[in-house]
Scaffold this active site. Structure first.
Site, PDB file in Angstrom:
ATOM      1  N   LYS A 137     -22.139 -11.649   8.975  1.00 27.13           N
ATOM      2  CA  LYS A 137     -21.743 -12.477   7.820  1.00 27.13           C
ATOM      3  C   LYS A 137     -20.748 -13.536   8.302  1.00 27.13           C
ATOM      4  CE  LYS A 137     -20.786  -8.435   6.436  1.00 27.13           C
ATOM      5  NZ  LYS A 137     -19.982  -7.350   5.862  1.00 27.13           N
ATOM      6  N   TYR A 188     -12.250  -5.201   9.879  1.00 26.83           N
ATOM      7  CA  TYR A 188     -10.980  -5.033  10.603  1.00 26.83           C
ATOM      8  C   TYR A 188      -9.772  -5.361   9.727  1.00 26.83           C
ATOM      9  CZ  TYR A 188      -7.310  -5.769  14.085  1.00 26.83           C
ATOM     10  OH  TYR A 188      -6.142  -5.712  14.790  1.00 26.83           O
ATOM     11  N   GLY A 196     -17.924  -9.285   1.076  1.00 24.11           N
ATOM     12  CA  GLY A 196     -18.631  -8.578   2.147  1.00 24.11           C
ATOM     13  C   GLY A 196     -19.164  -7.224   1.685  1.00 24.11           C
ATOM     14  N   ASP A 197     -18.431  -6.555   0.813  1.00 23.07           N
ATOM     15  CA  ASP A 197     -18.856  -5.223   0.339  1.00 23.07           C
ATOM     16  C   ASP A 197     -20.111  -5.324  -0.527  1.00 23.07           C
ATOM     17  OD1 ASP A 197     -16.448  -4.478   1.495  1.00 23.07           O
ATOM     18  OD2 ASP A 197     -15.375  -4.412  -0.416  1.00 23.07           O
ATOM     19  N   TYR A 242       0.818  -1.222   0.000  1.00 27.15           N
ATOM     20  CA  TYR A 242       0.000   0.000   0.000  1.00 27.15           C
ATOM     21  C   TYR A 242       0.846   1.263   0.000  1.00 27.15           C
ATOM     22  CZ  TYR A 242      -3.973  -2.937   1.344  1.00 27.15           C
ATOM     23  OH  TYR A 242      -4.958  -3.891   1.373  1.00 27.15           O
TER      24      TYR A 242
HETATM   25  P1  ADP Z   1     -16.126 -10.745   4.411  1.00 22.88           P
HETATM   26  O1  ADP Z   1     -15.841 -10.769   2.938  1.00 22.88           O
HETATM   27  O2  ADP Z   1     -16.617  -9.412   4.909  1.00 22.88           O
HETATM   28  O3  ADP Z   1     -15.066 -11.377   5.270  1.00 22.88           O
HETATM   29  P2  ADP Z   1     -17.685 -13.172   4.358  1.00 22.88           P
HETATM   30  O4  ADP Z   1     -16.491 -14.020   4.084  1.00 22.88           O
HETATM   31  O5  ADP Z   1     -18.610 -13.633   5.423  1.00 22.88           O
HETATM   32  O6  ADP Z   1     -17.404 -11.654   4.663  1.00 22.88           O
HETATM   33  O7  ADP Z   1     -18.477 -13.086   2.990  1.00 22.88           O
HETATM   34  C1  ADP Z   1     -19.512 -12.162   2.792  1.00 22.88           C
HETATM   35  C2  ADP Z   1     -20.690 -12.857   2.137  1.00 22.88           C
HETATM   36  O8  ADP Z   1     -20.251 -13.462   0.914  1.00 22.88           O
HETATM   37  C3  ADP Z   1     -21.264 -13.988   2.957  1.00 22.88           C
HETATM   38  O9  ADP Z   1     -22.201 -13.521   3.897  1.00 22.88           O
HETATM   39  C4  ADP Z   1     -21.899 -14.828   1.883  1.00 22.88           C
HETATM   40  O10 ADP Z   1     -23.160 -14.307   1.523  1.00 22.88           O
HETATM   41  C5  ADP Z   1     -20.944 -14.664   0.711  1.00 22.88           C
HETATM   42  N1  ADP Z   1     -19.986 -15.780   0.665  1.00 22.88           N
HETATM   43  C6  ADP Z   1     -18.704 -15.787   1.112  1.00 22.88           C
HETATM   44  N2  ADP Z   1     -18.132 -17.003   0.891  1.00 22.88           N
HETATM   45  C7  ADP Z   1     -19.066 -17.770   0.284  1.00 22.88           C
HETATM   46  C8  ADP Z   1     -19.116 -19.112  -0.232  1.00 22.88           C
HETATM   47  N3  ADP Z   1     -18.063 -19.933  -0.171  1.00 22.88           N
HETATM   48  N4  ADP Z   1     -20.262 -19.530  -0.826  1.00 22.88           N
HETATM   49  C9  ADP Z   1     -21.336 -18.717  -0.920  1.00 22.88           C
HETATM   50  N5  ADP Z   1     -21.355 -17.455  -0.467  1.00 22.88           N
HETATM   51  C10 ADP Z   1     -20.260 -16.978   0.132  1.00 22.88           C
END
Ligand code: ADP
Length: 304
Positions: A225, A166, A257-258, A100
């Site tokens: 999530k 985070y 997540g976004d 970055y």
């Molecule tokens: P972040 O990206 O904020 O760490 P997550 O890993 O929980 O959050 O992913 C955000 C969202 O993306 C989840 O709530 C889900 O809806 C979707 N997602 C993430 N991984 C998968 C997966 N392997 N299969 C289906 N949906 C997923």
């Protein structure tokens, strides 16, 4: 028609491709969420709050904002600063690493642009979204002004949505991150965390523990999530675990997540209930993780 402001940092993204040349694009958590919100819910007025420079890349960035139909009235242009930049590299195992250049980005001084006129604009909105990343990039000495701004927004009836998102590199230490997150939770009406956000900082491992942790705060809507393990919701004292269809061939989880946040916010602002909003947001995230990059092409992003 509903109106939302999203605040944060959009960066210049460089990525190496197999021919050893660099691809250039733009990304940032609040921007990604704004793009998917607007694409999924066209009638909602989606406004960005950020600061960029007046250089060529900043000009290209603002063109992209406009192309995605995001309102840029509060995208401030600093003649003396540039946007932040990062470079994604893939090692020979396919693991990504990030470098970055953002410590002097224009957005770090965002609070200097928040005068009475800007504040009045911000209070004429239904919702205000920010993340732990947005918070971390504000110059530390200006963060008290940010909380004052949130006081004014709350007083005006603007609802606050927050995703802790985070990133340990952005904080001096864990105590600093914890103190800021806990202050943010005091303002939050809708919290959109991942279980992972709580792991390092609070040794929390499950969605239920996140919900217990959040109980002392006045959070109306808690949407946790948890990757493919589904989404844990607490709304109007009702607890609900919503399962999601796992994606078998995940290509790139950037922006999962976004995109979830953007579409969830859009669905709720459009009057959909929590369960339907989660279903739509999970569908959006599932599309996004099956394609490379934070922003997928419009033609593959169909939620109908
Ligand atoms: P972040 O990206 O904020 O760490 P997550 O890993 O929980 O959050 O992913 C955000 C969202 O993306 C989840 O709530 C889900 O809806 C979707 N997602 C993430 N991984 C998968 C997966 N392997 N299969 C289906 N949906 C997923």
């Amino acid at each position: 028609m509903s109106k939302i402001f999203l605040f944060g940092e959009c960066m210049v993204e460089l990525s190496s491709n197999q021919q050893d040349t660099l691809n250039q694009s733009f990304a940032g958590d609040f921007f990604n969420a704004a793009v998917y919100l607007k694409r999924a819910f066209e009638p909602i007025e989606v406004n960005l709050l950020t600061a960029i420079g007046k250089d060529k890349l900043s000009n290209a960035m603002i063109k992209l904002f406009e192309h995605e139909q995001l309102n840029t009235d509060l995208v401030f242009k600093d003649t003396k600063k540039l946007p932040g930049l990062y470079w994604i590299q893939l090692d020979n195992k396919g693991e990504r690493s990030f470098d970055y250049w953002r410590s002097d980005a224009a957005v770090r001084q965002i609070m200097k642009w928040i005068d009475d006129k800007t504040l009045a604009e911000l209070t004429h909105s239904d919702w205000f979204f920010f993340s732990g990343i947005s918070l971390a990039v504000i110059n530390p000495q200006d963060r008290a002004l940010f909380w004052k701004m949130l006081d004014a927004l709350k007083l005006a009836g603007v609802k606050i949505a927050f995703d802790p998102n985070y990133r340990h590199q952005l904080w001096q230490n864990e105590a600093e991150a914890r103190a800021h997150f806990e202050q943010a939770f005091e303002y939050t009406d809708m919290l959109l965390p991942g279980v992972d956000d709580f792991k390092t900082l609070y040794a929390i491992e499950t969605a239920e523990q996140v919900a217990d942790f959040c109980q002392p705060y006045q959070i109306d809507e808690l949407i946790i999530k948890n990757g493919e393990q589904g989404v844990y919701c607490v709304y109007q004292n009702q607890v609900r675990q919503i399962n999601i269809e796992p994606v078998n061939h995940v290509v790139d989880t950037t922006s999962a997540g976004d995109s979830f946040n953007g579409v969830y916010l859009g669905a709720r602002l459009s009057g959909k209930d929590v369960a339907n909003s989660v279903a739509l947001a999970a569908k959006a995230a599932a599309i996004v993780i099956q394609h490379k990059g934070a922003i997928v092409p419009k033609q593959v992003f169909t939620l109908a």
